[in-house]
Design a protein around this motif. Structure first.
Motif, PDB file in Angstrom:
ATOM      1  N   SER A   1       0.834  -1.195   0.000  1.00  0.00           N
ATOM      2  CA  SER A   1       0.000   0.000   0.000  1.00  0.00           C
ATOM      3  C   SER A   1       0.871   1.247   0.000  1.00  0.00           C
ATOM      4  CB  SER A   1      -0.932   0.013   1.221  1.00  0.00           C
ATOM      5  OG  SER A   1      -0.178  -0.027   2.423  1.00  0.00           O
ATOM      6  N   GLU A   2       0.308   2.317  -0.503  1.00  0.00           N
ATOM      7  CA  GLU A   2       1.012   3.588  -0.502  1.00  0.00           C
ATOM      8  C   GLU A   2       1.051   4.148   0.917  1.00  0.00           C
ATOM      9  OE1 GLU A   2       2.603   5.225  -2.957  1.00  0.00           O
ATOM     10  OE2 GLU A   2       2.273   3.467  -4.220  1.00  0.00           O
ATOM     11  N   ARG A   3       2.211   4.663   1.297  1.00  0.00           N
ATOM     12  CA  ARG A   3       2.341   5.229   2.640  1.00  0.00           C
ATOM     13  C   ARG A   3       1.783   6.650   2.654  1.00  0.00           C
ATOM     14  NH1 ARG A   3       5.290   3.501   6.600  1.00  0.00           N
ATOM     15  NH2 ARG A   3       6.543   2.190   5.228  1.00  0.00           N
ATOM     16  N   PRO A   4       0.858   6.963   3.566  1.00  0.00           N
ATOM     17  CA  PRO A   4       0.336   8.328   3.632  1.00  0.00           C
ATOM     18  C   PRO A   4       1.398   9.303   4.140  1.00  0.00           C
ATOM     19  CG  PRO A   4      -0.447   7.032   5.493  1.00  0.00           C
ATOM     20  CD  PRO A   4       0.277   6.077   4.586  1.00  0.00           C
ATOM     21  N   LEU A   5       1.174  10.573   3.912  1.00  0.00           N
ATOM     22  CA  LEU A   5       2.095  11.598   4.390  1.00  0.00           C
ATOM     23  C   LEU A   5       2.016  11.672   5.917  1.00  0.00           C
ATOM     24  CD1 LEU A   5       4.084  13.861   3.654  1.00  0.00           C
ATOM     25  CD2 LEU A   5       2.125  15.429   3.555  1.00  0.00           C
ATOM     26  N   LEU A   6       3.151  11.489   6.565  1.00  0.00           N
ATOM     27  CA  LEU A   6       3.204  11.447   8.023  1.00  0.00           C
ATOM     28  C   LEU A   6       4.325  12.336   8.537  1.00  0.00           C
ATOM     29  CD1 LEU A   6       2.896   7.567   8.475  1.00  0.00           C
ATOM     30  CD2 LEU A   6       1.073   9.232   8.873  1.00  0.00           C
ATOM     31  N   ARG A   7       4.157  12.781   9.781  1.00  0.00           N
ATOM     32  CA  ARG A   7       5.234  13.459  10.494  1.00  0.00           C
ATOM     33  C   ARG A   7       5.658  12.597  11.675  1.00  0.00           C
ATOM     34  NH1 ARG A   7       3.905  19.335  12.486  1.00  0.00           N
ATOM     35  NH2 ARG A   7       5.992  19.006  13.361  1.00  0.00           N
ATOM     36  N   LEU A   8       6.978  12.489  11.884  1.00  0.00           N
ATOM     37  CA  LEU A   8       7.539  11.770  13.020  1.00  0.00           C
ATOM     38  C   LEU A   8       8.305  12.761  13.872  1.00  0.00           C
ATOM     39  CD1 LEU A   8       7.113   9.426  10.860  1.00  0.00           C
ATOM     40  CD2 LEU A   8       8.963   8.262  12.042  1.00  0.00           C
ATOM     41  N   ARG A   9       7.994  12.780  15.166  1.00  0.00           N
ATOM     42  CA  ARG A   9       8.689  13.698  16.067  1.00  0.00           C
ATOM     43  C   ARG A   9       8.903  13.036  17.422  1.00  0.00           C
ATOM     44  NH1 ARG A   9       7.086  19.875  18.188  1.00  0.00           N
ATOM     45  NH2 ARG A   9       8.748  19.892  19.748  1.00  0.00           N
ATOM     46  N   PHE A  10      10.042  13.333  18.042  1.00  0.00           N
ATOM     47  CA  PHE A  10      10.346  12.858  19.385  1.00  0.00           C
ATOM     48  C   PHE A  10       9.955  13.907  20.416  1.00  0.00           C
ATOM     49  CE2 PHE A  10      12.700   9.566  17.352  1.00  0.00           C
ATOM     50  CZ  PHE A  10      12.884   8.569  18.294  1.00  0.00           C
ATOM     51  N   PHE A  11       9.349  13.434  21.518  1.00  0.00           N
ATOM     52  CA  PHE A  11       9.030  14.287  22.658  1.00  0.00           C
ATOM     53  C   PHE A  11       9.680  13.671  23.901  1.00  0.00           C
ATOM     54  CE2 PHE A  11       5.535  14.906  19.665  1.00  0.00           C
ATOM     55  CZ  PHE A  11       5.409  16.294  19.634  1.00  0.00           C
TER      56      PHE A  11
END
Length: 457
Positions: A233-243
């Motif tokens: 499947s196509e990967r949707p646009l995502l943001r990855l961030r560390f907190f």
């Protein structure tokens, strides 16, 4: 100005001295998430380097030799997947062949960037995916590509050791046991004049894989071809961030959750998870009657009867969960949500796990990530208990840990120990850009986040 790219310098294969074995996959192994596990450790180069080329070449040789010694103990990682099929009736069995294999892949690469370039942006930069081999592979690809691949990427001022492991071979506990053992053997090798030093390891992996009492391996799957169960499947646009959450901040959350619920049973991690559940749900703005689910990826070793040892090598994971409507979750306090999570975790026991596996064996299937997680679900993976910063390879304690894009989707949260220890926790949050922006403006969530700069260490 063009963005620097990772350049591969060399690659080879590393094998243990002997690995003539076949390993059958358990229901846990077959049901595991469909992509490789990817984590990397970022190290600073020693401050005083007289001959940088010699340092890197010496490091690479020691890493390869210690990896060979480590694979002797973790021999399934040196194998390949093999499938046996029958047409009538349709049967599809998969196992690990540790004999007919080239071994684990070892890659040396370079990148004209600094540690600050990797860690300074708020979001995890896309270049991080280039620190891993197989970052687009699915587990079934382990028939033709290595089950374990190590990539050592040299930065301007640092070294990144990335490890890609086929998830059907083991879970996070198994993964970090391997990584820590490799570090232990590397350090013992470096301290000994004898290059063939036989290192006694502290946590010997246990390869006697667990099967339900009514299951005779190998497990037969009702498929004719792997196209029937591989998800593309196509990967949707995502943001990855560390907190980052300090031990003090988490202690405040725990005290508030227990006070609101009039109990002392809610754990620190359940309190932090309740904050995440409430805050991300609020950021998503679903209808008030929308059901939302929070799932933990829970280690079952200690839950089984009799319990499995922590050194059990393989997958041993089941989901613990809690469910609520948006209105219930947001109109009640963090204590209410944390208690729901506490009950979900404590209700997960041997009986629940075994009943599920026996039900699965009656009609085995391989679930698809896209069909399992709805837009209002959250999954907490990883663990702050994993000894990630105990992995040292002659360069001191790692500056940071990062992961690959595999097994990421909108609502996946991964937990890591904080670098400073003491009960601090880092969360890697994966969300749609719109939801991430809303979370960054969420007052309750951001008030609990603690500023922390790993570059100061």
């Amino acid at each position: 100005m063009s963005t620097p790219t990772v350049r591969r310098i060399s690659e080879c294969f590393v094998k243990p001295q002997s690995s003539n074995k076949i390993c059958n996959l358990t229901p846990w192994d077959i049901l595991s998430i469909k992509k490789y596990i990817h984590h990397c450790l970022l190290f600073k180069k020693p401050a005083t380097l007289i001959d940088e080329h010699h340092f890197i070449q010496n490091l690479l040789e020691k890493l390869k030799h210690s990896l060979s010694l480590t694979l002797f103990h973790f021999y399934p990682l040196s194998g390949r997947l093999v499938t046996h099929k029958t047409q009538n009736p349709p049967s599809y069995t998969v196992s690990i062949d540790c004999n007919n294999s080239d071994g684990a892949r070892f890659i040396h690469a370079t990148l004209d960037m600094t540690i600050a370039d990797i860690l300074s942006p708020f979001d995890v930069p896309p270049i991080v995916q280039s620190f891993f081999d197989h970052h687009k592979a699915v587990n079934h690809d382990g028939h033709t590509v290595p089950l374990l691949s190590i990539q050592v990427t040299e930065l301007v001022d640092g070294v990144i050791i990335g490890c890609s492991m086929n998830h059907s071979v083991g879970d996070g506990t198994s993964y970090w046991n391997f990584f820590n053992t490799w570090s232990q053997i590397f350090q013992a090798q470096s301290q000994s004049e004898n290059h063939e030093y036989d290192v006694p390891i502290s946590r010997q992996p246990i390869h006697n894989r667990w099967f339900p009492h009514n299951c005779s391996p190998p497990i037969s799957l009702p498929f004719k071809h792997h196209d029937e169960f591989i998800e593309i499947s196509e990967r949707p646009l995502l943001r990855l961030r560390f907190f980052h959450f300090s031990a003090e901040s988490i202690a405040k959350l725990k005290a508030k959750a227990n006070s609101e619920s009039n109990t002392t049973k809610i754990s620190s991690f359940q309190s932090l998870s309740a904050l995440v559940w409430r805050s991300i749900t609020r950021a998503r703005s679903p209808p008030s009657d929308q059901k939302t689910t929070f799932r933990f990826s829970a280690d079952c070793r200690s839950r089984m009867k009799p319990p499995l040892a922590e050194e059990y090598f393989g997958n041993c994971v089941h989901a613990a969960s809690a469910e609520a409507t948006t209105r219930e979750l947001l109109e009640n306090g963090i204590g209410w949500a944390a208690w729901k999570l506490h009950v979900g975790v404590t209700d997960l026991n041997d009986r629940v796990v075994v009943e599920f596996l026996e039900w699965w064996l009656d009609s085995p299937f391989i679930g698809q990530t896209g069909g399992y997680f709805d837009p209002y679900s959250l999954l907490m993976g990883g663990s702050p208990r994993f000894n990630m910063y105990g992995c040292e390879f002659g360069m001191g304690k790692a500056v940071a840990v990062r992961s690959g894009i595999a097994n990421k989707f909108d609502g996946k949260v991964s937990s890591y120990p904080g670098r400073e220890g003491g009960g601090s926790i880092n969360l890697e949050v994966c969300l749609s850009p719109q939801t991430m922006s809303a979370l960054e403006s969420d007052e309750e969530f951001m008030n609990a986040v603690t500023e922390f700069d790993p570059l100061l260490f």
